[in-house]
Design an enzyme around this catalytic site. Structure first.
Site, short mmCIF file in Angstrom:
data_model
loop_
_atom_site.label_atom_id
_atom_site.label_comp_id
_atom_site.label_asym_id
_atom_site.label_seq_id
_atom_site.Cartn_x
_atom_site.Cartn_y
_atom_site.Cartn_z
CB CYS A 164 -3.70 21.50 -14.30
SG CYS A 164 -4.93 21.23 -13.00
CB CYS A 194 32.11 -10.10 -19.28
SG CYS A 194 32.32 -8.78 -20.50
CB CYS A 246 -8.68 23.26 -14.51
SG CYS A 246 -7.39 23.64 -13.31
CG ASP A 285 -1.47 -8.14 12.30
OD1 ASP A 285 -1.93 -7.41 13.19
OD2 ASP A 285 -2.15 -8.91 11.61
CG ASP A 295 -1.71 -5.99 8.89
OD1 ASP A 295 -1.77 -5.26 9.90
OD2 ASP A 295 -2.03 -7.19 8.91
#
Length: 830
Positions: A18, A80, A15, A500, A702
Site C-alpha cells: 500500500c 455583500c 502493508c 416504500d 431503504d
C-alpha cells in the site's frame, strides 16, 4: 513543517505494498518534490507546490483516500456578495483546504479540509490577513444561539443610525431648508452667513463620517489597499468624494471654477445615515429569518436541579454531565435526555410526536430534553447532554441546511467577483464623460457618486442565503428537516416521488389477520413460528408475537435462527427445521405452496401481506398480515399529482398486495416483489432519461435507495440508518410531510429566483440612471441621497421578500414540533 509541505492522514493502508502504491501515485503529480508514507501513523508527507485537489484525486483513484474534516468560522464585517467571494477565495487558497462556503446571512464560513493538514488558527489568519474581516472558530458543541448575535448586531446598527441621523439633520436643514421653507435661505444669509453655514455643515458631516461612518472608511480603505474593493469601498469613495469636494469648495474655492463651487456635505452625511439605516433594517429582517433556530434553542431550560450528595442543587444545564441524577418537578421542562430512575409522571411530548395527549412515563422509560413534565415529580439519570442531545442534533441539522450554498448561487458568485471593480470603472468613466461633455464639474461629481452609491452587491449576496434560511426554518416549523440545504433545489426539480410501503404509506404496525394451516395442532405450530419470529426486528414479527400472546401460548427458545435478507427467516425449534417468508423464498427452496393459492389470492386482493411457513421442507401454514394505510395517504398522493409529480410505489411485497395498496392510495406506478438491492434498480429505471427522483422510506433496507435517489426523504419515526442516508427528514410519519417538503422547495426556489431577478434588475436599471443617461433627454440627474436610499431599500426589500416564506404552508405547527426522537434501535420497515 514548512509552508511547502503537507501532511495527510490516509485510510485503507495495511502493508508495504500500500505504501509503495501511494508513494508512486503521488510522485507522478506535477510539483511534488518528495512523498513519504508512514505506515505506522497512516500519514503521507508531501513537499513541493502540488495542488491539493490533484493530490486528493490521485489518492482517491489509487484507493487510499485522505481523511477530511470540517470547521466553521464566524466572520464579522461581511455585508455583500463581494465580501463573500473574497472570504471564500482566501479560505480556498489556504494549503490543505478542499472547499469553503460562506453564508452571508448567518455570517459563517464552512470549510472542508484535509484532516491534520491545516488548523483553525491558520484559517482565521487567512481570513484576517487576506480580507481584513475578523474571524473566529465557531463554538459548535454548545449549539450557539444566533439570536444573541443578531440582537447585538441590531443594537449596534440602531445606535449608529440614530447618532448619524442626529448629526446629519442640521446639515440637511442648513443646506436644503431653502428648498422647503420660503425665505430660509435669506434668513441664513442675514444671520450666521453662508460661509458659517458651510463651516457648520463641514463640522457635522465630518462628525458623521469619522463617527458612525468610520466603519465604512476603515473597511473600505483596507479593501482598496488590498486591491479587493467591496461595498464598503463604494460607500467610502462615494461619501468621501462628496466630502472632499465640498471641503475644497468651502475652504479653498479658488481651486474650483466659479460655476462648480457647490457643497454636498448633506449628501455625504445622508448617504452614511441611510446606508446605516438600511443595514439596521436588514439586520432586523435577518434576525427574523433565523427565528426557527432561536425557538428551538429556547426549548432547553437554563438550569436544572442536580443531586449533589443527595441534595438537589440548581445547576446550569451546560454543567450537567452524563450520569448525573436530576430532579424534575411538576410543570418543568425536562433539561436533557435521560431515563427515569424513580417516580412516574405524564410527559407532554407534543414537540416529539405531535400527539396532544401526554405520555405516561415510569422507571426505565426514556425522556427527552425540551419536553414538558406533567403533574408528577421524578428523578432521572442524564444520558445524552450538550452536543449529543436530541435537541442539539436537531439544531445542528437545521443550521447545516441554513448554511448551505445552493448550485444556483454559483451564478451570483461569478458575477459578484467582478461587480465592484466594474462599478468603480463605470463611475470613473461617468466622471470623465461628464467632465468632457457636462455643464459643470459638480455635475460630474454628483453622477459619479450616485453610481458608486446606488450599486448594491448586498442585495445579490442576500438573495439566496436569506431565502434558504427562512425556507428551511419554516420547513422545520412544519415538521420537515432539510439535512442538506441543496436538497431544496434538488427537490424543486424532482419529477417522480417513489414511496416504500410498510411504515411509510402504512402504519407499520401490522396485525395478524389470518392463520391458515394444512392440518395438525395450530397452537403448537404458532408457538414454533413465534419462537423464530421473536428473534426478528421486522414489524410483522411483532404482529405474530402479539397473536401468540393473545392465545396465551408459551413460546420456546429456538435452537437456531438465521435471517435471509430479502426473503425471510430460517430456524430450528424443538427439532424441526422452519422456513418463514414470502413466496419467493418457497420458490427458491423448491417448496410447493399450491395448497394455499386460494387463501393467498383472497388476502392479497385485500391488500394484505402473505407469508408462508415450511416445516421440514413442507408448506404447513399461511400467515396474512394486515397493515392499514396511514391517514392522509390518499390526500398526500393527490396533492403530489396536482403539483405535476408522478408517484410510484416500490415494495418487496407481492404484486397483488402492492397493487391493492396502490389503488387505495391513488398510485399508478407499482414496482413490487423487489429485494432491497432491487429498490436501487427500480429508482434507476424510474429515473429514465434523466428525470430527478425522490424516494421516501423508513427502514434499514431503504438506506441504499435513499442514497441512490436524487433526494432521499426519510420518515423521522424510522431507523437511524435510513435517516442518516436521507437528505430530508419528515419528523412524523405523516405522508403529508412529503407534500409540505415539495411545496416549501417550490416556494423557496421561486423566492430565490424572484430575489435574484430584482437584485440584478435593480443594478442593471439604476446604475445607468445614476450615471445620467436620462439627463440629455429629460434633464434628470439622480441625487446621491436618492441613490443611497434606493441602495438601502434594495437589500431590505430582498430580505423582506424572503420573509414572506414564513407564511408558507397550510399548517401552522409550533417550532417545538420539529424535535422528534430518533429512537436508537427503532424497528425497521419491510
Amino acid at each position: 513543517m514548512s509552508d511547502s509541505s503537507l501532511r495527510l492522514h490516509l485510510t485503507g493502508m495495511h502493508c508495504a505494498g500500500c505504501v509503495g502504491r501511494v508513494e508512486r501515485a503521488v510522485a507522478r503529480l506535477g510539483g511534488v518534490e518528495t512523498a513519504h508514507v508512514n505506515l505506522a501513523t497512516g500519514t503521507l508527507d508531501v513537499t513541493g507546490p502540488v495542488e491539493t485537489a490533484a493530490l486528493v484525486q490521485a489518492l482517491d483513484e489509487v484507493g487510499y483516500p485522505a481523511e477530511t474534516t470540517s470547521a466553521v468560522l464566524d466572520i464579522e464585517g461581511m455585508h455583500c456578495a463581494s465580501c463573500v467571494g473574497r472570504v471564500e477565495a482566501a479560505l480556498r487558497d489556504a494549503r490543505g483546504v478542499l472547499d469553503a462556503g460562506v453564508n452571508l446571512t448567518t455570517g459563517r464560513a464552512t470549510v472542508t479540509m484535509l484532516a491534520g493538514a491545516v488548523d483553525a488558527a491558520a484559517l482565521v489568519r487567512a481570513v484576517q490577513d487576506r480580507t481584513g474581516y475578523a474571524a473566529s472558530l465557531s463554538g459548535q458543541d454548545a449549539a450557539p444561539d444566533p439570536g444573541a448575535r443578531s440582537a447585538q448586531e441590531i443594537a449596534s446598527y440602531r445606535r449608529l443610525t440614530l447618532i448619524a441621523a442626529a448629526l446629519a439633520l442640521p446639515v440637511v436643514i442648513l443646506e436644503m431648508g431653502g428648498h422647503w421653507i420660503p425665505g430660509f435661505h435669506a434668513l441664513i444669509g442675514n444671520t450666521i452667513g453662508h460661509d458659517t453655514s458651510r463651516a457648520l455643515q463641514f463640522a457635522f458631516a465630518t462628525a458623521v463620517l469619522l463617527g458612525p461612518g468610520r466603519v465604512f472608511l476603515q473597511r473600505g480603505t483596507r479593501a482598496l489597499a488590498r486591491l479587493a474593493p467591496d461595498m464598503d469601498a463604494l460607500v467610502a469613495i462615494g461619501a468621501g468624494a462628496a466630502w472632499v469636494y465640498s471641503t475644497i469648495a468651502t475652504f479653498a474655492p479658488a481651486l474650483l471654477p466659479e460655476a462648480s463651487r457647490a457643497v454636498y456635505f448633506e449628501a455625504a452625511a445622508v448617504i452614511v445615515t441611510l446606508i446605516l439605516a438600511g443595514r439596521w433594517m436588514e439586520a432586523r429582517a435577518k434576525g427574523q429569518a433565523g427565528s426557527a433556530i432561536s425557538a428551538l434553542i429556547g426549548l432547553q431550560p437554563d438550569t436544572a436541579l442536580v443531586e449533589r450528595d443527595g441534595i438537589p442543587v440548581a445547576t446550569a444545564v451546560e454543567s450537567i454531565v452524563a450520569g448525573d441524577i436530576l430532579l424534575v418537578r411538576p410543570g418543568e421542562r425536562i433539561p436533557v435526555d435521560g431515563a427515569i430512575t424513580e417516580g412516574a409522571s405524564y410527559v407532554d411530548e407534543a414537540m416529539m410526536t405531535g400527539e396532544p395527549l401526554p405520555v405516561e412515563k415510569h422507571v426505565g422509560d426514556a425522556v427527552t430534553g425540551g419536553t414538558v413534565n406533567g403533574t408528577g415529580a421524578f428523578r432521572m439519570r442524564a444520558t445524552h447532554v450538550g452536543a449529543d442531545s436530541t435537541l442539539a442534533r436537531i439544531v445542528r441539522m437545521v443550521e447545516g441546511a441554513q448554511g448551505a450554498k445552493l448550485p444556483i448561487q454559483s451564478i451570483v458568485d461569478r458575477i459578484t467577483l467582478w461587480f465592484v471593480p466594474a462599478v468603480l470603472a463605470i463611475a470613473a468613466l461617468t466622471v470623465l464623460v461628464w467632465l468632457a461633455f457636462g455643464p459643470s464639474g459638480s455635475a460630474a461629481l454628483v453622477a459619479g457618486v450616485s453610481v458608486l452609491i446606488i450599486a448594491c452587491p448586498c442585495a445579490m449576496g442576500l438573495a439566496t442565503p436569506t431565502s434558504i434560511m427562512v425556507g428551511t426554518g419554516r420547513a422545520a416549523e412544519l415538521g420537515v428537516l432539510f439535512r442538506r440545504g441543496d436538497a431544496l433545489q434538488a427537490l424543486d426539480e424532482v419529477k417522480v416521488v417513489a414511496f416504500d410501503k410498510t411504515g411509510t404509506l402504512t402504519e407499520g404496525r401490522p396485525e395478524l389477520n389470518d392463520f391458515v394451516t394444512a392440518g395438525g395442532d395450530a397452537n403448537t405450530l404458532m408457538r414454533h413460528i413465534a419462537a423464530i419470529e421473536g428473534q426478528s426486528e421486522h414489524p410483522i414479527a411483532y404482529a405474530i408475537l402479539r397473536a401468540a400472546e393473545t392465545r396465551q401460548l408459551s413460546v420456546p427458545r429456538p435452537e437456531m435462527v438465521e435471517a435471509i435478507p430479502g426473503y425471510g427467516l430460517s430456524g430450528r425449534v424443538e427439532g424441526h427445521a422452519f422456513l418463514i417468508g414470502a413466496a419467493r423464498l418457497m420458490d427458491r427452496e423448491g417448496i410447493d405452496i399450491d395448497r394455499f393459492t386460494n387463501a393467498a389470492r383472497g388476502a392479497e386482493s385485500d391488500g394484505q401481506t402473505v407469508l408462508y411457513v415450511a416445516r421440514n421442507g413442507e408448506a404447513v401454514a399461511l400467515l396474512s398480515v394486515a397493515d392499514p394505510l396511514k391517514d392522509g395517504v390518499a390526500e398526500a398522493i393527490a396533492g403530489l399529482k396536482a403539483r405535476g409529480v408522478e408517484v410510484a410505489l416500490i415494495t418487496g411485497d407481492s404484486e397483488a398486495a402492492a397493487r391493492t395498496v396502490a389503488f387505495r392510495a391513488g398510485i399508478d406506478t407499482v414496482v413490487a416483489g423487489v429485494l432491497p438491492g432491487g429498490k436501487v434498480d427500480a429508482i434507476q429505471h424510474l429515473r429514465g432519461d434523466g428525470r430527478k427522483i425522490a424516494f421516501v422510506g423508513d427502514g434499514i433496507n431503504d438506506a441504499p435507495a435513499l442514497a441512490e435517489a436524487d433526494v432521499g426523504i426519510a420518515i423521522g419515526t424510522g431507523t437511524d440508518i435510513a435517516i442518516e442516508a436521507a437528505d430530508v427528514v419528515l419528523v412524523s410519519g405523516d405522508p403529508q410531510g412529503v407534500v409540505t417538503a415539495v411545496d416549501l422547495s417550490h416556494r423557496t426556489m421561486g423566492n430565490i429566483r424572484t430575489n435574484l431577478f430584482w437584485a440584478f434588475g435593480y443594478n442593471v436599471a439604476l446604475i445607468p440612471v445614476a450615471a445620467g443617461v436620462l439627463y440629455p433627454f429629460f434633464g434628470v440627474l439622480l441625487s446621491p441621497i436618492l441613490a443611497a436610499g434606493a441602495m438601502a431599500a434594495s437589500s431590505v426589500l430582498v430580505v423582506a421578500n424572503a420573509l414572506r416564506l414564513r407564511r408558507a404552508g397550510a399548517r401552522a405547527i409550533d417550532p417545538r414540533m420539529v424535535v422528534r426522537r430518533v429512537v436508537p434501535g427503532a424497528q425497521p420497515a419491510e
